[in-house]
Design an enzyme around this catalytic site. Structure first.
Site, PDB file in Angstrom:
ATOM      1  N   SER A  85      -9.540  -1.868   7.208  1.00  0.00           N
ATOM      2  CA  SER A  85      -8.966  -1.296   5.597  1.00  0.00           C
ATOM      3  C   SER A  85      -8.354  -2.617   5.139  1.00  0.00           C
ATOM      4  CB  SER A  85      -8.253  -0.176   5.881  1.00  0.00           C
ATOM      5  OG  SER A  85      -8.818   0.881   5.950  1.00  0.00           O
ATOM      6  N   SER A 120      -9.719   0.814   3.176  1.00  0.00           N
ATOM      7  CA  SER A 120      -8.823   1.785   2.328  1.00  0.00           C
ATOM      8  C   SER A 120      -7.815   1.061   1.265  1.00  0.00           C
ATOM      9  CB  SER A 120      -8.493   2.737   2.987  1.00  0.00           C
ATOM     10  OG  SER A 120      -7.228   2.384   3.945  1.00  0.00           O
ATOM     11  N   LYS A 140       0.777  -1.093  -0.058  1.00  0.00           N
ATOM     12  CA  LYS A 140      -0.110   0.044  -0.136  1.00  0.00           C
ATOM     13  C   LYS A 140       0.996   1.148  -0.111  1.00  0.00           C
ATOM     14  CE  LYS A 140      -4.073   1.354   2.879  1.00  0.00           C
ATOM     15  NZ  LYS A 140      -4.837   1.135   3.885  1.00  0.00           N
TER      16      LYS A 140
END
Lengths: 502, 497
Positions: free
Chosen positions: B191, B167, B92
């Site tokens: 997330s 996310s 990420k």
């Protein structure tokens, strides 16, 4: 004497940089390097995204030691809070500090009262807490309005905030509190307390308690004084502020709480305080516990361990100098005021010669005078404690006279001035070379007296006829013969011989 | 070379072929494939699909190939190779990397390059994982749909009109679409687990403190945790074992020995107790999701586990508590982005305060601003006790609920999300609806517990459904074992878009 019209109420907030190798939450050096900005930084103290603080336990223990020296209680559990505000010298936009659970509280520092006849004053310390220092904004001082720059070398240096209760009553007390606090910090070795380099900073809260006719008192608004870069300036600023607030009271009658707390700076050139932007009361630091750091627990055993390693405080040392070494308060004050290095030097001399008073006389007079004259520190002084101790030991054992010792000392100084290496053994050499040893062998003295009288027989008759100074040349001759003889003893013995021969 | 991907290629992509981590490692070990081939496959897959899916925001093709060659040479020379064996891995975009930008999906950090690698990056490199690139996310990890990124939305490989969840949407999509076998996400309130669930992969949030946060750009420090996404439980276990362990640079990193989870995967579930909380099966839970979750629980029962009802009475306060705690911390963590030291700086400003407000006003998106304002308010003098402090108290209650429940069960099972993936844009203008999507995942973070999401079904519209398992702190072993055993008994993890 008229009853005073008001009492001055002063509380001090002192920020002290702790002398640690590395910063409070990262491994960067804490050295003062204003000429190499931003060279002592890493992702943590730069506040880069993703970086995390890790507490430097050594800095924490050092602050516990300081708090113990200030007679504070040490919290068994303390934690870190974020104090949030925006400023370019604060890269995370929050300072890691301590808010409602400081690691120490409820201490005191004893200072001499203004009147030496009064007992010492015990100034209460509200709390001492640890926080990280901010960096430094460097503004263009040429007036040409160039960009300001930010130096983050200082960011994250451990900073101890010591907050006193409003127990100080005069500007000179405030100054003495600071001097004694500085002395304490220097002697326990936790800070170099260099105000020029910003390692010791002070703010003062000042107001008046006006004495009313009915016996009640009215407090005037509290003013926070900033920008005072010397203890003298603190004293002057408080004095000025006292006069200003009294005038203000007479003019406005404003009481505490009726106006927002004001911050005033000290203008050392104009010798007056001036109002600063009143942003303090509107700022909300939004303190909350720092989730990146664990609370700090300290066991009773750890506290005792730190207490045991606490170096002697000036107060304890003062008492020891008085009771063990028999020094006068004056000598003690002179020595302590010179800081730990000179005091340690003195103690070594005192130990070597075995006479504290003798050592104190020499150190406070001859040595301080010569340090001053040469413009050097005690560490740079050529005559070491070992040399002086050896020399004074010769006085103490009555091997040489004080006068001879001064001669030896002067000789050592001039050798050192010529860049010659000097050592304790030189004391002995000079005494011998210069025949300074006190001669107690009366036989040798009597032989010299007889020889002198024989070579100048008229001197004896002149003396007997009442010419007191007739024997002066004789004494000179004898002294030359038996160097190191005590002139007083020579004189007495010579007179006795002349009178006996009458 | 770094290629910044942008949406544009709307062509449909070929059907998926998504080998599992264990299969790829076997192929590497047998010499059937090389790390270079796997990296080339990854890069090809990305170039085919990323135009539509928008999972990757930056790619280091040259660096990855060079790394792969180096590892292949070592393997061929018979020298030791790390546990990740030359597998392509992606992370990420909120994990700091020296070689690639770390944007957090924000204009604020669009051009920010960290001068250091995050702890997890160092671990991946140490275990010979090959970092392919960085993955899209909601801005600063604030969101549940990967729609608030400056790089635009990530799309769900099962249906490109749907969100990937968030996310860590980029991480879930990269694994689900076979771009990489393994990815890292971060989980502050779900997330990792929610996008894993939306995309049909395994996603795990470890115990708070299990994985060092050093180098993870903070959203909410007391909740953030990095975790693995993989095609199956075995892959997730491997990656988690590689990245977890004590790191003295993170004070909240737990100094505990990391157990060997891999060897426990095959242990039977016989006699273990699964807690089912009524609070997780309430109004708002989609019927198809509920059916699949209940069916999954029956699979565990068939494997010998016992179902025990538990109660988590404070879970109804979890969303409110979470948004107070997370936003309070975020308001502080994001204060450093002030335009002074790094990151976006406004071109025009009148004074210092204006420089701050212009830079932050331009650099942050709507959702980030909303959360900063909420958190700033909650920490303000006069409101602190009523909001932040109160939230901390409720947080403790939520933790106590779990302590009580885990006194009688080994794991708690339930849905990951009330629904399967929703349409892009559907909740973008309705923050409350978006927040409620995390209702089942956020209490895990508030309590600091490990949680895992595993695929357990598909809706009629062929969108994945996720099963969530939660365990007591440090009991990742149980979650991985339950997940692995479930995948031995079912084939949902083999379903591909």
């Amino acid at each position: 004497m008229a009853t005073p019209e008001y009492t001055v109420v002063i509380g001090l907030e002192v920020h002290v940089q702790l002398r640690t190798e590395s910063k409070l939450f990262c491994g960067c050096s804490t050295a003062f390097r204003p000429d190499d900005p931003n060279t002592q930084t890493c992702p943590v103290c730069l506040g880069l995204p993703g970086s995390l603080p890790v507490m430097n336990r050594k800095a924490f223990d050092l602050s516990v030691q300081t708090a113990l020296a200030l007679n504070c209680e040490i919290a068994r559990y303390t934690r870190w809070d974020r104090k949030q505000y925006y400023y370019p010298d604060l890269p995370k936009a929050y300072q890691i500090s301590q808010y409602d659970l400081p690691f120490s509280s409820k201490g005191w520092l004893e200072i001499a009262a203004d009147d030496p006849a009064e007992p010492p004053r015990r100034i209460r310390i509200t709390r001492a807490h640890l926080e990280e220092d901010a960096g430094k904004n460097v503004h263009d001082e040429s007036g040409r309005g160039a960009d300001s720059r930010v130096d983050l070398n200082r960011t994250g240096t451990p900073l101890l905030e010591i907050v006193s209760e409003p127990d100080l009553r005069t500007a000179s007390e405030a100054r003495r509190y600071l001097e004694d606090l500085r002395s304490l910090l220097l002697f326990i070795g936790v800070s170099d307390c260099n105000m020029q380099e910003g390692s010791l900073r002070c703010d003062a809260n000042v107001n008046l308690h006006v004495h009313n006719a009915d016996g009640t008192r009215t407090a005037t608004p509290i003013v926070e004084l900033k920008n005072m870069n010397s203890f003298r300036n603190v004293e002057l600023a408080v004095e000025y502020e006292t006069r200003r607030q009294w005038k203000q009271w007479l003019k406005t009658g404003q009481k505490i709480g009726e106006v927002p707390k004001q911050t005033r700076g000290w203008d050392a050139d104009r010798n007056e305080t001036f109002g600063q932007r009143e942003k303090e009361e509107s700022s909300d630091y939004r303190y909350f516990p720092d989730p990146d750091l664990l609370p700090v627990t300290t066991t009773v055993e750890q506290i005792e361990e730190i207490r045991r390693s606490l170096p002697e405080t000036p107060a304890v040392r003062r008492e020891r100098f008085r009771s063990v070494l028999g020094l006068t308060d004056y000598d003690t004050n002179v020595l302590l005021s010179q800081g730990p290095a000179l005091t340690a030097w003195f103690e070594k001399v005192s130990q070597l010669c075995g006479d504290g008073k003798l050592a104190a006389n020499w150190v406070t007079q001859d040595i301080l005078r010569d340090l001053n004259a040469d413009g050097v520190t005690i560490e740079e002084f050529a005559v070491t404690a070992e040399i002086l101790g050896t020399l004074l030991k010769c006085i103490q054992t009555e091997r040489i006279t004080t006068k001879s010792a001064r001669e030896v000392y002067a000789a050592l100084r001039s050798d050192a001035a010529e860049e010659k290496a000097i050592a304790p053994a030189d004391v002995d050499r000079l005494i011998t070379e210069r025949k300074l040893e006190i001669v107690r062998d009366t036989g040798a003295m009597d032989t010299a007296i007889a020889a002198a009288l024989a070579s100048k027989p008229e001197a004896a008759s002149d003396f007997r006829a009442g010419k007191q100074n007739a024997i002066g040349p004789l004494i000179g001759m004898i002294m030359k013969q038996v160097g190191g003889a005590d002139p007083k003893q020579v004189r007495e013995r010579l007179i006795a011989t002349i009178m006996a021969g009458a | 070379m770094i290629v910044r991907q942008s949406a544009g290629n709307q062509e449909m992509y070929s059907s998926m072929n998504r080998p599992l981590t264990s299969e790829l490692i076997a192929q590497l070990q047998s010499g059937e494939t090389t790390s270079r081939q796997l990296v080339e496959n990854s890069l090809r897959r990305i170039s085919e699909l990323n135009g539509v899916l928008n999972a990757f925001v930056s790619i280091d093709a040259d660096g990855a190939l060079a790394r792969a060659d180096e590892i292949d040479q070592r393997r061929q020379a018979g020298k030791p190779v790390g546990r990740l064996a030359g597998l392509p891995v992606a992370v990420k975009d909120n994990m700091c990397t020296i070689g690639l930008p770390t944007s957090c999906g924000s204009r604020m950090l669009k051009d920010f390059r960290a001068p250091y690698d995050a702890h997890v990056i160092q671990r991946i490199v140490a275990e010979d994982g090959v970092l392919i690139g960085k993955l899209n996310q909601d801005e600063f990890a604030m969101g549940s749909s990967t729609e608030t990124s400056i790089y635009g939305p990530t799309r769900n490989p099962w249906n490109a009109d749907y969100t990937a969840g968030g996310s860590s949407g980029g991480s879930a999509v990269a694994v689900a679409s076979g771009m990489v076998p393994l990815a890292l996400g971060s989980d502050t309130g779900g997330s990792i687990r929610q996008p894993a669930s939306f995309c049909g992969v395994v996603g795990m949030k470890p115990t708070y403190g299990r994985v060092s946060r050093y180098g993870l750009v903070a959203f909410a420090s007391s909740l953030d945790q990095i975790g693995p996404l993989a095609g199956d439980a075995w892959g997730a276990t491997l990656l988690l074992e590689c990245i977890s362990g004590h790191d003295k640079r993170d004070s909240t990193s737990l100094n505990v020995e990391r157990p060997d989870w891999m060897s426990q995967l095959d242990s039977s579930l016989k006699g273990l107790r699964i807690g089912i909380a009524d609070e997780y099966f309430v109004e708002g839970l989609d019927a198809e999701v509920e059916q699949s979750v209940r069916a999954a629980i029956r699979v565990f029962e068939a494997a010998g586990a016992e179902v025990v009802p538990v109660s988590l009475p404070h879970s109804k306060y979890a969303v409110a508590t979470y948004y107070l705690v997370a936003c309070s911390e975020a308001s502080s963590n994001l204060a450093r982005y002030d335009g002074i030291h790094y990151g976006h700086r406004a071109e025009k400003f009148s004074d210092l305060v204006d420089l701050y407000s212009q830079s932050r006003g331009e650099g942050f998106g709507t959702e980030v601003k909303r959360r900063i304002m909420l958190g700033t308010y909650a920490l303000s003098a006069g409101y602190y006790d009523a909001y932040y402090l109160k939230a901390l108290k409720v947080r403790r209650r939520i933790r106590e609920d779990f302590d009580k429940a885990f006194a009688s069960v080994d794991v708690i099972a339930g849905p990951v999300s009330p629904t399967a993936a929703f349409r892009l844009g559907e909740k973008l203008d309705d923050p409350l609806a978006m927040y409620l999507n995390d209702i089942y995942t956020i209490s895990t973070n508030l309590a600091g517990l490990p949680g895992i999401s595993i695929p357990c079904g598909l809706t009629k519209a062929r969108l994945p459904i996720g099963l969530q398992l939660q365990a007591p702190a440090l009991e990742e072993a149980r979650l991985l074992r339950f997940a692995h055993q479930y995948q031995q008994a079912t084939q949902w993890h083999r379903e591909q878009p």
